[in-house]
Design a protein around this motif. Structure first.
Motif, PDB file in Angstrom:
ATOM      1  N   LYS A 139      -1.641  10.204  20.327  1.00 36.09           N
ATOM      2  CA  LYS A 139      -1.285   9.028  21.126  1.00 36.09           C
ATOM      3  C   LYS A 139      -2.202   8.873  22.339  1.00 36.09           C
ATOM      4  N   LYS A 140      -2.966   9.926  22.657  1.00 32.82           N
ATOM      5  CA  LYS A 140      -3.863   9.871  23.810  1.00 32.82           C
ATOM      6  C   LYS A 140      -5.188   9.184  23.494  1.00 32.82           C
ATOM      7  N   LEU A 141      -5.458   8.968  22.231  1.00 31.98           N
ATOM      8  CA  LEU A 141      -6.717   8.338  21.859  1.00 31.98           C
ATOM      9  C   LEU A 141      -6.742   6.869  22.284  1.00 31.98           C
ATOM     10  N   THR A 142      -7.933   6.361  22.489  1.00 35.73           N
ATOM     11  CA  THR A 142      -8.109   4.964  22.875  1.00 35.73           C
ATOM     12  C   THR A 142      -8.242   4.099  21.623  1.00 35.73           C
ATOM     13  N   VAL A 143      -7.485   3.032  21.551  1.00 37.50           N
ATOM     14  CA  VAL A 143      -7.458   2.152  20.387  1.00 37.50           C
ATOM     15  C   VAL A 143      -7.906   0.759  20.793  1.00 37.50           C
ATOM     16  N   SER A 144      -8.716   0.128  19.981  1.00 40.85           N
ATOM     17  CA  SER A 144      -9.203  -1.220  20.288  1.00 40.85           C
ATOM     18  C   SER A 144      -8.053  -2.211  20.333  1.00 40.85           C
ATOM     19  N   THR A 145      -8.202  -3.222  21.174  1.00 37.93           N
ATOM     20  CA  THR A 145      -7.190  -4.283  21.270  1.00 37.93           C
ATOM     21  C   THR A 145      -7.412  -5.346  20.208  1.00 37.93           C
ATOM     22  N   TYR A 146      -8.451  -5.199  19.433  1.00 37.27           N
ATOM     23  CA  TYR A 146      -8.757  -6.149  18.365  1.00 37.27           C
ATOM     24  C   TYR A 146      -8.926  -5.398  17.050  1.00 37.27           C
ATOM     25  N   SER A 147      -8.700  -6.089  15.953  1.00 37.94           N
ATOM     26  CA  SER A 147      -8.881  -5.474  14.641  1.00 37.94           C
ATOM     27  C   SER A 147     -10.311  -5.719  14.163  1.00 37.94           C
ATOM     28  N   VAL A 148     -10.765  -4.891  13.241  1.00 33.37           N
ATOM     29  CA  VAL A 148     -12.123  -5.023  12.708  1.00 33.37           C
ATOM     30  C   VAL A 148     -12.081  -5.250  11.200  1.00 33.37           C
ATOM     31  N   GLY A 149     -11.006  -5.825  10.749  1.00 35.59           N
ATOM     32  CA  GLY A 149     -10.889  -6.134   9.331  1.00 35.59           C
ATOM     33  C   GLY A 149      -9.453  -6.054   8.862  1.00 35.59           C
ATOM     34  N   LYS A 150      -9.108  -6.942   7.966  1.00 36.82           N
ATOM     35  CA  LYS A 150      -7.784  -6.932   7.359  1.00 36.82           C
ATOM     36  C   LYS A 150      -7.955  -7.291   5.894  1.00 36.82           C
ATOM     37  N   ALA A 151      -7.483  -6.415   5.016  1.00 38.90           N
ATOM     38  CA  ALA A 151      -7.718  -6.608   3.586  1.00 38.90           C
ATOM     39  C   ALA A 151      -6.449  -6.310   2.794  1.00 38.90           C
ATOM     40  N   PRO A 152      -6.277  -6.986   1.667  1.00 38.44           N
ATOM     41  CA  PRO A 152      -5.115  -6.694   0.823  1.00 38.44           C
ATOM     42  C   PRO A 152      -5.307  -5.386   0.072  1.00 38.44           C
ATOM     43  N   LEU A 153      -4.295  -4.529   0.078  1.00 35.12           N
ATOM     44  CA  LEU A 153      -4.316  -3.326  -0.733  1.00 35.12           C
ATOM     45  C   LEU A 153      -3.746  -3.695  -2.097  1.00 35.12           C
ATOM     46  N   GLN A 154      -4.536  -3.485  -3.151  1.00 36.72           N
ATOM     47  CA  GLN A 154      -4.173  -3.975  -4.480  1.00 36.72           C
ATOM     48  C   GLN A 154      -4.347  -2.890  -5.540  1.00 36.72           C
ATOM     49  N   LEU A 155      -3.913  -3.203  -6.741  1.00 37.99           N
ATOM     50  CA  LEU A 155      -4.289  -2.424  -7.907  1.00 37.99           C
ATOM     51  C   LEU A 155      -5.476  -3.118  -8.550  1.00 37.99           C
ATOM     52  N   GLN A 156      -6.521  -2.373  -8.787  1.00 45.72           N
ATOM     53  CA  GLN A 156      -7.735  -2.858  -9.438  1.00 45.72           C
ATOM     54  C   GLN A 156      -7.673  -2.401 -10.889  1.00 45.72           C
ATOM     55  N   PHE A 157      -7.512  -3.352 -11.805  1.00 48.94           N
ATOM     56  CA  PHE A 157      -7.353  -3.029 -13.219  1.00 48.94           C
ATOM     57  C   PHE A 157      -8.652  -3.265 -13.986  1.00 48.94           C
ATOM     58  N   SER A 158      -8.896  -2.448 -14.991  1.00 42.83           N
ATOM     59  CA  SER A 158      -9.974  -2.739 -15.929  1.00 42.83           C
ATOM     60  C   SER A 158      -9.635  -4.037 -16.654  1.00 42.83           C
ATOM     61  N   ALA A 159     -10.634  -4.759 -17.094  1.00 38.59           N
ATOM     62  CA  ALA A 159     -10.421  -6.063 -17.737  1.00 38.59           C
ATOM     63  C   ALA A 159     -10.225  -5.889 -19.237  1.00 38.59           C
ATOM     64  N   THR A 160      -9.013  -5.543 -19.642  1.00 39.16           N
ATOM     65  CA  THR A 160      -8.686  -5.373 -21.055  1.00 39.16           C
ATOM     66  C   THR A 160      -7.426  -6.166 -21.371  1.00 39.16           C
ATOM     67  N   ALA A 161      -7.153  -6.347 -22.661  1.00 35.34           N
ATOM     68  CA  ALA A 161      -5.945  -7.065 -23.071  1.00 35.34           C
ATOM     69  C   ALA A 161      -4.700  -6.331 -22.590  1.00 35.34           C
ATOM     70  N   LYS A 162      -4.737  -5.013 -22.661  1.00 35.90           N
ATOM     71  CA  LYS A 162      -3.599  -4.202 -22.223  1.00 35.90           C
ATOM     72  C   LYS A 162      -3.312  -4.410 -20.738  1.00 35.90           C
ATOM     73  N   THR A 163      -4.349  -4.307 -19.913  1.00 38.74           N
ATOM     74  CA  THR A 163      -4.136  -4.405 -18.477  1.00 38.74           C
ATOM     75  C   THR A 163      -3.882  -5.845 -18.034  1.00 38.74           C
ATOM     76  N   SER A 164      -4.326  -6.810 -18.814  1.00 32.46           N
ATOM     77  CA  SER A 164      -4.038  -8.210 -18.495  1.00 32.46           C
ATOM     78  C   SER A 164      -2.531  -8.435 -18.471  1.00 32.46           C
ATOM     79  N   LEU A 165      -1.845  -7.899 -19.470  1.00 35.98           N
ATOM     80  CA  LEU A 165      -0.390  -8.042 -19.536  1.00 35.98           C
ATOM     81  C   LEU A 165       0.280  -7.240 -18.431  1.00 35.98           C
ATOM     82  N   ILE A 166      -0.173  -6.001 -18.219  1.00 30.74           N
ATOM     83  CA  ILE A 166       0.440  -5.152 -17.201  1.00 30.74           C
ATOM     84  C   ILE A 166       0.240  -5.748 -15.810  1.00 30.74           C
ATOM     85  N   LYS A 167      -0.921  -6.343 -15.578  1.00 28.90           N
ATOM     86  CA  LYS A 167      -1.165  -6.968 -14.272  1.00 28.90           C
ATOM     87  C   LYS A 167      -0.147  -8.073 -14.013  1.00 28.90           C
TER      88      LYS A 167
END
Length: 240
Positions: A188-216
């Motif tokens: 808690k003693k560390l210094t933290v920026s008052t601004y963010s340097v990026g915001k991204a969605p955390l996702q599942l990255q699926f291989s492009a197959t017929a199986k994963t198309s349905l599961i996605k």
């Protein structure tokens, strides 16, 4: 005339569950993933519920970032946790709805002043091995910033406790920082920026197959329902 009654027996095989092979980091990424089996993290909690609802067996592999990406490309995995905003390659994948959004902040030793991003030339950048940082890649390419790689946020936070290295600056997800700070007062003693340097969605990255198309599609329906019902918020609350 005698009659013969013939009984035909059909052997029906037991239905087997679909198997989804998922790659996870081989180090903690709080609060989304922990190597401790008793505290799997938000992602594994969600996948466990998804597995039960859709009768899909989830099998996990734990590997560093680059290796898990190669495993996905080589067909050894069906999916892994990633963000479309972080991926820099050219291969085609299926991407799930956002599980959550990861916000990154800058962290420095106690008492340091964190300048704006465009004034960071000459600083030593601390990040996770093989991770991509869109806001800073041009600094690395031009040589304006030297990059040091670490295998976890905790390693970076511990390295920042060396007050003499006040030209080191780490990029850490705010969720991970809050997780560690809530469990160790020293962070808690560390210094933290008052601004963010990026915001991204955390996702599942699926291989492009017929199986994963349905599961996605199944996973996307599931995650929307989980959030709408309030169950997603309950899972997250376990890791706060």
């Amino acid at each position: 005339m005698s009659r013969f009654v013939v009984f035909l027996f059909f052997v029906v095989p037991f239905c087997q569950s679909e198997v989804l092979r998922v790659g996870l980091p081989d180090s903690d990424y709080p609060p989304y993933h922990f190597m401790n089996a008793e505290q799997g993290g938000i992602v594994q909690d969600i996948l466990q519920r998804f597995s039960e609802q859709y009768a899909i067996e989830v099998q996990y592999s734990y590997a560093p970032e680059k290796r898990s990406q190669k495993m996905l490309d080589d067909g050894l995995l069906d999916g892994r946790i990633e963000s479309i905003d972080w991926y820099t390659g050219s291969n085609q994948y299926y991407w799930s709805e956002a599980i959550s959004f990861v916000e990154d902040v800058l962290v420095m030793p106690y008492g340091c002043h964190i300048p704006p991003i465009d004034e960071l030339t000459g600083y030593v950048f601390m990040g996770r091995y093989a991770y991509t940082y869109p806001e800073f890649e041009h600094y690395f390419d031009s040589g304006a910033m030297h990059r040091e790689n670490f295998y976890s946020e905790r390693e970076m936070l511990l390295a920042l406790m060396d007050w003499d290295h006040n030209q080191r600056i780490a990029v850490i997800s705010l969720d991970a920082l809050n997780w560690y700070a809530s469990r160790d007062e020293v962070f808690k003693k560390l210094t933290v920026s008052t601004y963010s340097v990026g915001k991204a969605p955390l996702q599942l990255q699926f291989s492009a197959t017929a199986k994963t198309s349905l599961i996605k599609e199944q996973f996307n329906d599931f995650i929307k329902s989980l959030k709408a019902s309030g169950e997603f918020a309950k899972i997250v609350s376990r890791y706060q």
